[in-house]
Design a protein around this motif. Sequence first.
Motif, PDB file in Angstrom:
ATOM      1  N   ALA A 247     -10.643  16.008  23.190  1.00 49.28           N
ATOM      2  CA  ALA A 247     -11.278  14.984  22.242  1.00 49.28           C
ATOM      3  C   ALA A 247     -11.110  15.212  20.836  1.00 49.28           C
ATOM      4  CB  ALA A 247     -12.748  15.083  22.460  1.00 49.28           C
ATOM      5  N   ALA A 248     -10.893  13.966  20.104  1.00 53.08           N
ATOM      6  CA  ALA A 248     -10.738  14.276  18.611  1.00 53.08           C
ATOM      7  C   ALA A 248     -11.978  13.535  17.898  1.00 53.08           C
ATOM      8  CB  ALA A 248      -9.437  13.400  18.256  1.00 53.08           C
ATOM      9  N   GLY A 249     -12.097  14.066  16.717  1.00 53.56           N
ATOM     10  CA  GLY A 249     -13.286  13.579  15.928  1.00 53.56           C
ATOM     11  C   GLY A 249     -13.736  14.427  14.982  1.00 53.56           C
ATOM     12  N   PRO A 250     -14.871  14.171  14.256  1.00 57.01           N
ATOM     13  CA  PRO A 250     -15.742  15.233  13.429  1.00 57.01           C
ATOM     14  C   PRO A 250     -16.098  16.182  14.020  1.00 57.01           C
ATOM     15  CG  PRO A 250     -16.882  13.160  13.845  1.00 57.01           C
ATOM     16  CD  PRO A 250     -15.747  13.150  14.534  1.00 57.01           C
ATOM     17  N   VAL A 251     -16.100  17.444  13.652  1.00 54.43           N
ATOM     18  CA  VAL A 251     -16.609  18.902  14.113  1.00 54.43           C
ATOM     19  C   VAL A 251     -17.389  19.282  12.776  1.00 54.43           C
ATOM     20  CG1 VAL A 251     -14.904  19.025  15.737  1.00 54.43           C
ATOM     21  CG2 VAL A 251     -14.746  20.177  13.740  1.00 54.43           C
ATOM     22  N   MET A 252     -18.234  20.396  13.244  1.00 55.68           N
ATOM     23  CA  MET A 252     -18.886  21.084  12.429  1.00 55.68           C
ATOM     24  C   MET A 252     -18.460  22.536  12.666  1.00 55.68           C
ATOM     25  SD  MET A 252     -22.888  21.595  11.083  1.00 55.68           S
ATOM     26  CE  MET A 252     -23.345  22.561  12.681  1.00 55.68           C
ATOM     27  N   TRP A 253     -17.877  23.353  11.551  1.00 52.40           N
ATOM     28  CA  TRP A 253     -17.467  24.699  11.552  1.00 52.40           C
ATOM     29  C   TRP A 253     -18.842  25.313  11.215  1.00 52.40           C
ATOM     30  CZ3 TRP A 253     -13.760  27.547  13.534  1.00 52.40           C
ATOM     31  CH2 TRP A 253     -12.512  26.842  13.958  1.00 52.40           C
ATOM     32  N   ARG A 254     -19.071  26.719  11.557  1.00 56.50           N
ATOM     33  CA  ARG A 254     -20.599  27.158  11.336  1.00 56.50           C
ATOM     34  C   ARG A 254     -20.196  28.774  11.788  1.00 56.50           C
ATOM     35  NH1 ARG A 254     -23.191  27.486   6.784  1.00 56.50           N
ATOM     36  NH2 ARG A 254     -25.444  28.254   7.146  1.00 56.50           N
ATOM     37  N   MET A 255     -20.021  29.652  10.890  1.00 64.32           N
ATOM     38  CA  MET A 255     -19.812  30.907  11.403  1.00 64.32           C
ATOM     39  C   MET A 255     -18.973  31.385  12.295  1.00 64.32           C
ATOM     40  SD  MET A 255     -22.077  31.840   8.934  1.00 64.32           S
ATOM     41  CE  MET A 255     -21.870  33.485   9.032  1.00 64.32           C
ATOM     42  N   ILE A 278      -5.139  16.845  32.875  1.00 58.56           N
ATOM     43  CA  ILE A 278      -5.792  16.905  31.442  1.00 58.56           C
ATOM     44  C   ILE A 278      -6.602  15.577  31.147  1.00 58.56           C
ATOM     45  CG2 ILE A 278      -5.217  17.072  29.034  1.00 58.56           C
ATOM     46  CD1 ILE A 278      -2.749  18.781  29.780  1.00 58.56           C
ATOM     47  N   LEU A 279      -7.615  15.553  30.703  1.00 57.33           N
ATOM     48  CA  LEU A 279      -8.372  14.224  30.356  1.00 57.33           C
ATOM     49  C   LEU A 279      -8.600  14.208  28.883  1.00 57.33           C
ATOM     50  CD1 LEU A 279     -11.086  13.673  32.936  1.00 57.33           C
ATOM     51  CD2 LEU A 279      -8.974  12.246  32.685  1.00 57.33           C
ATOM     52  N   ALA A 280      -8.171  13.107  28.331  1.00 59.53           N
ATOM     53  CA  ALA A 280      -8.255  13.113  26.850  1.00 59.53           C
ATOM     54  C   ALA A 280      -9.347  11.687  26.455  1.00 59.53           C
ATOM     55  CB  ALA A 280      -7.302  12.568  26.348  1.00 59.53           C
ATOM     56  N   ASP A 281     -10.140  11.972  25.586  1.00 56.36           N
ATOM     57  CA  ASP A 281     -10.847  11.001  25.133  1.00 56.36           C
ATOM     58  C   ASP A 281     -10.222   9.751  24.421  1.00 56.36           C
ATOM     59  OD1 ASP A 281     -10.614  11.799  22.596  1.00 56.36           O
ATOM     60  OD2 ASP A 281     -12.777  10.884  22.130  1.00 56.36           O
ATOM     61  N   PRO A 282     -10.983   8.570  24.398  1.00 51.35           N
ATOM     62  CA  PRO A 282     -10.106   7.656  23.882  1.00 51.35           C
ATOM     63  C   PRO A 282      -9.773   7.699  22.456  1.00 51.35           C
ATOM     64  CG  PRO A 282     -12.116   6.677  25.240  1.00 51.35           C
ATOM     65  CD  PRO A 282     -12.114   8.262  25.099  1.00 51.35           C
ATOM     66  N   GLN A 283     -10.587   8.346  21.716  1.00 52.61           N
ATOM     67  CA  GLN A 283     -10.189   8.618  20.315  1.00 52.61           C
ATOM     68  C   GLN A 283      -9.070   9.401  20.070  1.00 52.61           C
ATOM     69  OE1 GLN A 283     -11.504   7.413  17.230  1.00 52.61           O
ATOM     70  NE2 GLN A 283      -9.460   8.007  16.559  1.00 52.61           N
ATOM     71  N   LEU A 284      -8.594  10.480  21.025  1.00 47.18           N
ATOM     72  CA  LEU A 284      -7.484  11.333  20.895  1.00 47.18           C
ATOM     73  C   LEU A 284      -6.509  10.486  21.356  1.00 47.18           C
ATOM     74  CD1 LEU A 284      -7.080  14.973  21.464  1.00 47.18           C
ATOM     75  CD2 LEU A 284      -5.577  13.364  22.883  1.00 47.18           C
ATOM     76  N   ALA A 285      -6.716   9.826  22.399  1.00 48.28           N
ATOM     77  CA  ALA A 285      -5.420   9.069  23.010  1.00 48.28           C
ATOM     78  C   ALA A 285      -4.892   8.068  21.997  1.00 48.28           C
ATOM     79  CB  ALA A 285      -6.020   8.112  24.338  1.00 48.28           C
ATOM     80  N   GLU A 286      -5.884   7.287  21.326  1.00 45.08           N
ATOM     81  CA  GLU A 286      -5.389   6.313  20.180  1.00 45.08           C
ATOM     82  C   GLU A 286      -4.514   7.122  19.092  1.00 45.08           C
ATOM     83  OE1 GLU A 286      -7.433   3.679  16.842  1.00 45.08           O
ATOM     84  OE2 GLU A 286      -8.714   4.045  18.420  1.00 45.08           O
ATOM     85  N   GLU A 287      -5.098   8.155  19.038  1.00 44.11           N
ATOM     86  CA  GLU A 287      -4.123   9.019  17.684  1.00 44.11           C
ATOM     87  C   GLU A 287      -2.730   9.352  18.473  1.00 44.11           C
ATOM     88  OE1 GLU A 287      -6.274  12.323  16.044  1.00 44.11           O
ATOM     89  OE2 GLU A 287      -8.186  11.005  15.800  1.00 44.11           O
ATOM     90  N   LEU A 288      -2.475   9.288  19.798  1.00 45.05           N
ATOM     91  CA  LEU A 288      -1.260   9.724  20.398  1.00 45.05           C
ATOM     92  C   LEU A 288      -0.436   8.420  20.701  1.00 45.05           C
ATOM     93  CD1 LEU A 288      -2.300  12.523  22.962  1.00 45.05           C
ATOM     94  CD2 LEU A 288      -0.975  12.863  20.895  1.00 45.05           C
ATOM     95  N   GLU A 289      -1.072   7.201  20.277  1.00 47.05           N
ATOM     96  CA  GLU A 289      -0.244   6.182  20.617  1.00 47.05           C
ATOM     97  C   GLU A 289       0.990   6.123  19.927  1.00 47.05           C
ATOM     98  OE1 GLU A 289      -0.996   1.244  20.237  1.00 47.05           O
ATOM     99  OE2 GLU A 289      -2.616   2.531  19.576  1.00 47.05           O
ATOM    100  N   GLY A 290       2.154   5.560  20.648  1.00 44.59           N
ATOM    101  CA  GLY A 290       3.469   5.561  20.082  1.00 44.59           C
ATOM    102  C   GLY A 290       4.110   6.982  20.164  1.00 44.59           C
ATOM    103  N   ASP A 291       3.452   8.150  20.364  1.00 43.14           N
ATOM    104  CA  ASP A 291       3.963   9.490  20.582  1.00 43.14           C
ATOM    105  C   ASP A 291       4.652   9.582  21.913  1.00 43.14           C
ATOM    106  OD1 ASP A 291       4.553  12.203  20.749  1.00 43.14           O
ATOM    107  OD2 ASP A 291       2.744  12.899  19.698  1.00 43.14           O
TER     108      ASP A 291
END
Length: 321
Positions: A247-255, A278-291
């Motif tokens: 999956a791709a998107g915002p994450v929070m780093w903590r400790m 391997i299953l990818a969420d639509p957001q990550l798939a969109e970022e791979l578009e054209g790869d």
Amino acid sequence: MTRVDGDGLAEAFLREPRRYTSHQVADMAGVPVYRARRFWRALGLPNVPDDAVEFTDSDVEALKTLVGMVTSGVYDEEHVLLMARSLGRATARLAESQAELGAEALDQAGVPLAERPRAWRRRAERVVPDLARLLVYAWQRQLAAAAGRIADQDMSAVRLAVGFADLVAFTRLSRQITGGELARLIDRFEGRSADIVTSSGGRVVKTLGDSVLFVAEQAHVTTEIALRLVETHARGKDMPELRVGLAAGPVMWRMGDVFGTTVNLASRLTALSLPGTILADPQLAEELEGDRAFRLREVNRLSVRGLGELAPFTVTRAEST
């Protein structure tokens, strides 16, 4: 911080005698004992009886250092406690693993249980100085890399590609093999996975025996890691199949850990993946578009626990189609 016995084993690893009580250490650091114990608990060290002589000169210096970081204004007390908890968790796991390796070495050498304390003392004299130097070296290297990554980054809006890989039917397998075989399988899985993630440009966030959580800044890198993990472990003898969620998107780093919906989604997709896929969420798939390195195929909409419905994509190498 529990006194072992009269064999000097604790001193062999501490490398100095225990000579103070908790109240004496607190007095020398200039803080009330309740505050000293708050710092020690954050480091993962339990309270000891008031009259127990458990502390060394290093304990005094460590407490002075923690207090000094607050009084100097470098950190406030809550941040020092957070840092101490992180340090305590990391070093506790490190110490457990090193003690286990030491015990295995003594087992392999055929050292009888009655002779273990003496053998442990000899081992401490040989390995503790080297391990201490390596610990500081590895920490400084990792700190330099981490600081370089986040020096100019808005930590409230970190965007990453997250992967979660899981061995299929691991619980059932663990009941069918011996403890030694299980330990060797976990060692192979964690070792190979860490090598693949780091050599491909990603970062291992944590391993959980039968699973590994990893991240990278680019979707391409995370996807390449996922494919290499599946391919490499499939070639391993007696290694269960792997399944991966991305999956791709915002994450929070903590400790040193990552949190948020993106991380949860990668984990949920792993549970929904078939063995070896391997299953990818639509957001990550969109970022791979054209790869052109990968082939994406949309699958039927799935209900993702706690996150609703979405239509994920399977990921394979382009040359495999």
